[in-house]
Scaffold this motif. Structure first.
Motif, PDB file in Angstrom:
ATOM      1  N   VAL A 355      -5.598  -3.912   8.689  1.00 43.39           N
ATOM      2  CA  VAL A 355      -6.731  -3.831   7.414  1.00 43.39           C
ATOM      3  C   VAL A 355      -6.172  -2.763   6.412  1.00 43.39           C
ATOM      4  CG1 VAL A 355      -9.157  -3.304   7.127  1.00 43.39           C
ATOM      5  CG2 VAL A 355      -8.521  -4.528   9.228  1.00 43.39           C
ATOM      6  N   ALA A 356      -5.634  -1.579   6.849  1.00 42.11           N
ATOM      7  CA  ALA A 356      -5.312  -0.739   6.053  1.00 42.11           C
ATOM      8  C   ALA A 356      -4.467  -1.163   4.856  1.00 42.11           C
ATOM      9  CB  ALA A 356      -5.025   0.677   6.767  1.00 42.11           C
ATOM     10  N   ILE A 357      -3.304  -1.627   5.431  1.00 40.02           N
ATOM     11  CA  ILE A 357      -2.472  -2.288   4.590  1.00 40.02           C
ATOM     12  C   ILE A 357      -2.990  -3.253   3.570  1.00 40.02           C
ATOM     13  CG2 ILE A 357      -0.519  -3.809   4.381  1.00 40.02           C
ATOM     14  CD1 ILE A 357       0.541  -2.517   6.967  1.00 40.02           C
ATOM     15  N   LYS A 358      -3.987  -4.382   4.192  1.00 39.30           N
ATOM     16  CA  LYS A 358      -4.350  -5.290   3.179  1.00 39.30           C
ATOM     17  C   LYS A 358      -5.347  -4.577   2.145  1.00 39.30           C
ATOM     18  CE  LYS A 358      -5.919  -9.236   1.609  1.00 39.30           C
ATOM     19  NZ  LYS A 358      -4.895  -9.960   0.901  1.00 39.30           N
ATOM     20  N   LEU A 359      -5.993  -3.442   2.350  1.00 41.33           N
ATOM     21  CA  LEU A 359      -6.638  -2.927   1.724  1.00 41.33           C
ATOM     22  C   LEU A 359      -6.052  -2.195   0.491  1.00 41.33           C
ATOM     23  CD1 LEU A 359      -9.483  -1.716   0.663  1.00 41.33           C
ATOM     24  CD2 LEU A 359      -9.231   0.451   2.178  1.00 41.33           C
ATOM     25  N   GLN A 360      -4.893  -1.486   0.913  1.00 39.18           N
ATOM     26  CA  GLN A 360      -3.962  -0.936  -0.295  1.00 39.18           C
ATOM     27  C   GLN A 360      -3.496  -2.122  -1.204  1.00 39.18           C
ATOM     28  OE1 GLN A 360      -3.271   2.012  -0.862  1.00 39.18           O
ATOM     29  NE2 GLN A 360      -4.491   3.127   0.956  1.00 39.18           N
ATOM     30  N   ASP A 397       2.514   3.297  12.596  1.00 34.48           N
ATOM     31  CA  ASP A 397       1.337   2.528  12.077  1.00 34.48           C
ATOM     32  C   ASP A 397       1.014   3.351  10.736  1.00 34.48           C
ATOM     33  OD1 ASP A 397       1.397   0.544  13.783  1.00 34.48           O
ATOM     34  OD2 ASP A 397      -0.548   1.160  14.861  1.00 34.48           O
ATOM     35  N   LEU A 398       0.873   4.489  10.887  1.00 38.90           N
ATOM     36  CA  LEU A 398       0.707   5.498   9.807  1.00 38.90           C
ATOM     37  C   LEU A 398       1.703   5.261   8.544  1.00 38.90           C
ATOM     38  CD1 LEU A 398      -1.532   7.299   8.234  1.00 38.90           C
ATOM     39  CD2 LEU A 398      -0.343   9.243   9.884  1.00 38.90           C
ATOM     40  N   GLU A 399       2.895   5.273   8.984  1.00 41.31           N
ATOM     41  CA  GLU A 399       4.087   5.396   8.219  1.00 41.31           C
ATOM     42  C   GLU A 399       3.980   4.184   7.396  1.00 41.31           C
ATOM     43  OE1 GLU A 399       6.922   6.705   5.897  1.00 41.31           O
ATOM     44  OE2 GLU A 399       5.611   7.929   7.571  1.00 41.31           O
ATOM     45  N   CYS A 400       3.636   2.905   8.044  1.00 44.52           N
ATOM     46  CA  CYS A 400       3.575   1.724   7.303  1.00 44.52           C
ATOM     47  C   CYS A 400       2.700   1.562   6.170  1.00 44.52           C
ATOM     48  CB  CYS A 400       3.051   0.850   8.386  1.00 44.52           C
ATOM     49  SG  CYS A 400       4.527   0.170   9.689  1.00 44.52           S
ATOM     50  N   VAL A 401       1.431   2.263   6.415  1.00 44.07           N
ATOM     51  CA  VAL A 401       0.495   2.525   5.423  1.00 44.07           C
ATOM     52  C   VAL A 401       0.966   3.038   4.228  1.00 44.07           C
ATOM     53  CG1 VAL A 401      -2.066   3.207   4.992  1.00 44.07           C
ATOM     54  CG2 VAL A 401      -1.348   2.055   7.239  1.00 44.07           C
ATOM     55  N   ARG A 402       1.425   4.369   4.711  1.00 43.68           N
ATOM     56  CA  ARG A 402       2.143   5.304   3.621  1.00 43.68           C
ATOM     57  C   ARG A 402       3.179   4.561   2.744  1.00 43.68           C
ATOM     58  NH1 ARG A 402       2.912   9.685   7.792  1.00 43.68           N
ATOM     59  NH2 ARG A 402       1.182  11.038   7.855  1.00 43.68           N
ATOM     60  N   THR A 403       3.908   3.686   3.342  1.00 42.72           N
ATOM     61  CA  THR A 403       5.001   2.905   2.485  1.00 42.72           C
ATOM     62  C   THR A 403       4.412   2.112   1.583  1.00 42.72           C
ATOM     63  OG1 THR A 403       6.709   3.092   4.597  1.00 42.72           O
ATOM     64  CG2 THR A 403       7.064   1.542   2.905  1.00 42.72           C
ATOM     65  N   VAL A 404       3.273   1.357   2.199  1.00 39.39           N
ATOM     66  CA  VAL A 404       2.818   0.445   1.139  1.00 39.39           C
ATOM     67  C   VAL A 404       2.126   1.021   0.143  1.00 39.39           C
ATOM     68  CG1 VAL A 404       0.883  -1.046   0.890  1.00 39.39           C
ATOM     69  CG2 VAL A 404       2.233  -1.233   2.979  1.00 39.39           C
ATOM     70  N   TYR A 405       1.386   2.351   0.377  1.00 39.46           N
ATOM     71  CA  TYR A 405       0.931   3.235  -0.586  1.00 39.46           C
ATOM     72  C   TYR A 405       1.749   3.642  -1.779  1.00 39.46           C
ATOM     73  CZ  TYR A 405      -1.624   7.121  -2.742  1.00 39.46           C
ATOM     74  OH  TYR A 405      -2.097   7.906  -3.714  1.00 39.46           O
ATOM     75  N   ARG A 406       3.044   4.175  -1.147  1.00 40.44           N
ATOM     76  CA  ARG A 406       4.010   4.735  -2.048  1.00 40.44           C
ATOM     77  C   ARG A 406       4.462   3.586  -3.096  1.00 40.44           C
ATOM     78  NH1 ARG A 406       5.393   7.980   2.333  1.00 40.44           N
ATOM     79  NH2 ARG A 406       6.881   6.335   3.000  1.00 40.44           N
ATOM     80  N   ALA A 407       4.610   2.398  -2.435  1.00 43.36           N
ATOM     81  CA  ALA A 407       5.142   1.120  -3.311  1.00 43.36           C
ATOM     82  C   ALA A 407       4.201   0.915  -4.425  1.00 43.36           C
ATOM     83  CB  ALA A 407       5.316   0.026  -2.305  1.00 43.36           C
ATOM     84  N   HIS A 408       2.946   1.268  -4.284  1.00 38.45           N
ATOM     85  CA  HIS A 408       1.939   0.870  -5.362  1.00 38.45           C
ATOM     86  C   HIS A 408       1.474   2.027  -6.238  1.00 38.45           C
ATOM     87  CE1 HIS A 408       2.021  -3.407  -3.880  1.00 38.45           C
ATOM     88  NE2 HIS A 408       1.832  -2.959  -2.970  1.00 38.45           N
ATOM     89  N   TRP A 409       1.362   2.974  -5.689  1.00 34.70           N
ATOM     90  CA  TRP A 409       0.589   4.265  -6.456  1.00 34.70           C
ATOM     91  C   TRP A 409       1.348   5.328  -6.897  1.00 34.70           C
ATOM     92  CZ3 TRP A 409      -3.708   1.980  -7.810  1.00 34.70           C
ATOM     93  CH2 TRP A 409      -4.257   0.879  -6.981  1.00 34.70           C
ATOM     94  N   THR A 410       2.750   5.372  -6.631  1.00 30.22           N
ATOM     95  CA  THR A 410       3.360   6.640  -6.999  1.00 30.22           C
ATOM     96  C   THR A 410       3.753   6.682  -8.309  1.00 30.22           C
ATOM     97  OG1 THR A 410       5.503   5.570  -5.985  1.00 30.22           O
ATOM     98  CG2 THR A 410       3.930   7.253  -4.674  1.00 30.22           C
ATOM     99  N   ASP A 411       4.394   5.543  -8.952  1.00 31.09           N
ATOM    100  CA  ASP A 411       4.813   5.366 -10.173  1.00 31.09           C
ATOM    101  C   ASP A 411       3.573   5.325 -11.203  1.00 31.09           C
ATOM    102  OD1 ASP A 411       7.237   4.889  -9.000  1.00 31.09           O
ATOM    103  OD2 ASP A 411       7.042   2.684  -8.966  1.00 31.09           O
ATOM    104  N   PRO A 412       3.741   6.244 -12.240  1.00 32.37           N
ATOM    105  CA  PRO A 412       3.058   6.231 -13.438  1.00 32.37           C
ATOM    106  C   PRO A 412       2.498   5.105 -13.982  1.00 32.37           C
ATOM    107  CG  PRO A 412       4.997   7.389 -13.956  1.00 32.37           C
ATOM    108  CD  PRO A 412       5.271   6.841 -12.802  1.00 32.37           C
ATOM    109  N   LYS A 413       1.459   4.567 -14.430  1.00 35.17           N
ATOM    110  CA  LYS A 413       1.015   3.318 -14.730  1.00 35.17           C
ATOM    111  C   LYS A 413       0.208   3.543 -16.383  1.00 35.17           C
ATOM    112  CE  LYS A 413       1.937   0.993 -11.163  1.00 35.17           C
ATOM    113  NZ  LYS A 413       2.837  -0.117 -11.147  1.00 35.17           N
ATOM    114  N   PRO A 414       0.152   2.491 -16.900  1.00 36.68           N
ATOM    115  CA  PRO A 414      -0.570   2.759 -18.456  1.00 36.68           C
ATOM    116  C   PRO A 414      -2.050   2.982 -18.384  1.00 36.68           C
ATOM    117  CG  PRO A 414       0.100   0.453 -17.859  1.00 36.68           C
ATOM    118  CD  PRO A 414       0.664   1.070 -16.868  1.00 36.68           C
TER     119      PRO A 414
END
Length: 414
Positions: A355-360, A397-414
């Motif tokens: 659920v946490a991964i799908k939410l991210q 499990d927590l590291e999987c969620v962190r990986t998904v989070y970093r993939a989408h939210w660490t790069d600057p966006k417009p």
């Protein structure tokens, strides 16, 4: 016809008692019509139909339709109870208004009344030989309608009241509410219209706003030569100390007309309140995540529906709200919409990796469609990650969620 009357007519047509009464009245009229049409039936045709044919068929209809009606009513009540107990009580409103279930129950009640009225009329002898021909034709027509309705009802029961079907219903009615309501979604911080020199209008009711008659408000504003800024949207809870509108003309005598354009109820309704749809979707997901149910798959399905609904809401924010000519709707902060849908799921699903991964990913998908909403979405993603860090005990499990989070939210966006 004002928008309020159209809305009230739509509500009336969805009431089960109205549809049942309409079918029943039509059946009684059909049963009695034979007595008036009888003189126009050729005698030769009348002699070809046995005098007892109609009596036997009507007797079978009367006995069987009562049993079928009881069965259908039991199935509906069971579906309502199951939805209230295992999905969410707010979803039962949609099941009660289901057109297929209402048509089935109304058809069976109408057929039962048709048979009873026909039997009673036959016992009085008002039909005669020719009248029996019309009654016989009407009976065949009723039987055909019953068969078609029964087949549809049997197929409908396979999904009626099920979780997946209920999620689809909530999503559909929320999309319809978005089209009707003309919500203003403020992706940037919502601006407050200037109020200096304007006066507020208050209501004397306590309850939820369920409908706002923009057509009536437009007419009032045109007559007063002013503009009206609404302070509430459908779904807002109001009290006598909360203003419902601001205007720059008229006087206290005109406030009655403005108040009359608002409809308040003890409970929220789906018709013009997309936020209620978001709340119900999140409730379905939260119930599925409870230890008693333990169904993460339902929460994942809800997140998919939520992405589609949020995309529709934010798309309307780009295309503009359906204001009246002189009436402006209030802005709804995107933060409120995101909290309605995602915060309960982030809270209750923080310990479940799927659920946490799908939410991210859901938050990231919305951000990809509406880049201007990146900031609020990133905040909700960070909040969800923080909840996972506090709830998950298995580091992998927590590291999987962190990986998904970093993939989408660490790069600057417009």
């Amino acid at each position: 016809m004002t928008s309020r009357w159209r809305w009230l007519m739509r509500l009336l047509l969805r009431r089960i008692w109205f549809r049942a009464a309409l079918f029943s009245l039509s059946s009684v009229v059909l049963a009695l019509l034979a007595a008036f049409v009888a003189p126009f039936i050729p005698y030769e045709l009348s002699t070809k139909i046995g005098s007892d044919a109609v009596d036997n068929i009507l007797g079978i209809l009367a006995s069987s339709m009562l049993a079928v009606t009881t069965f259908s009513l039991t199935a509906m009540v069971s579906a309502f109870s199951a939805a209230s107990g295992t999905i969410t009580p707010r979803a039962t409103q949609l099941l009660v208004e289901d057109s297929t279930a209402q048509n089935a129950l109304s058809t069976f009640i109408g057929a039962f009344l048709f048979a009873i009225v026909g039997i009673c009329a036959l016992s009085t002898g008002i039909y005669g030989t020719s009248g029996r021909v019309i009654l016989y034709a009407g009976t065949i027509l009723v039987i055909a309608i019953i068969v078609i309705t029964l087949l549809r009802w049997i197929g409908h029961l396979s999904s009626f009241g099920r979780v997946g079907n209920t999620i689809d219903r909530v999503e559909k009615v929320t999309h319809a509410a978005i089209e009707r309501s003309g919500y203003r979604v403020a992706v940037a911080p919502a601006g407050i219209p200037p109020r200096r020199g304007r006066r507020p209008v208050f209501t004397d009711k306590i309850g939820y706003s369920t409908h706002i008659d923009l057509i009536a408000l437009d007419k009032v504003a045109a007559r007063l030569g002013c503009t009206i800024d609404l302070s509430i949207a459908p779904g807002a809870f109001v009290t006598p100390n909360r203003e419902i509108a601001w205007l720059d003309g008229g006087n206290a005598a005109n406030d009655v007309e403005i108040r009359d354009a608002f409809t308040f109820n003890h409970h929220r309704q789906f018709d013009h309140d997309p936020r209620l749809g978001l709340v119900v979707l999140s409730e379905i997901a939260s119930r599925a995540l409870s230890p008693a149910v333990n169904d993460p798959g339902t929460s994942i399905a809800v997140l998919g529906s939520g992405v589609r609904v949020m995309a529709a809401l934010l798309d309307q924010a780009r295309t503009g709200a359906k204001d009246g000519k002189r009436v402006r709707l209030p802005e709804i902060a995107i933060e409120d919409l995101l909290d309605d849908l995602f915060r309960p799921i982030a809270r209750d699903g923080a310990g479940i990796v799927e659920v946490a991964i799908k939410l991210q990913r859901s938050l990231a998908e919305i951000a990809g469609m509406v880049p201007s909403a990146y900031g609020p979405l990133a905040m909700r993603a960070a909040d969800a990650l923080a909840r996972c860090q506090a709830s998950m005990t298995f580091e992998a499990d927590l590291e999987c969620v962190r990986t998904v989070y970093r993939a989408h939210w660490t790069d600057p966006k417009p």
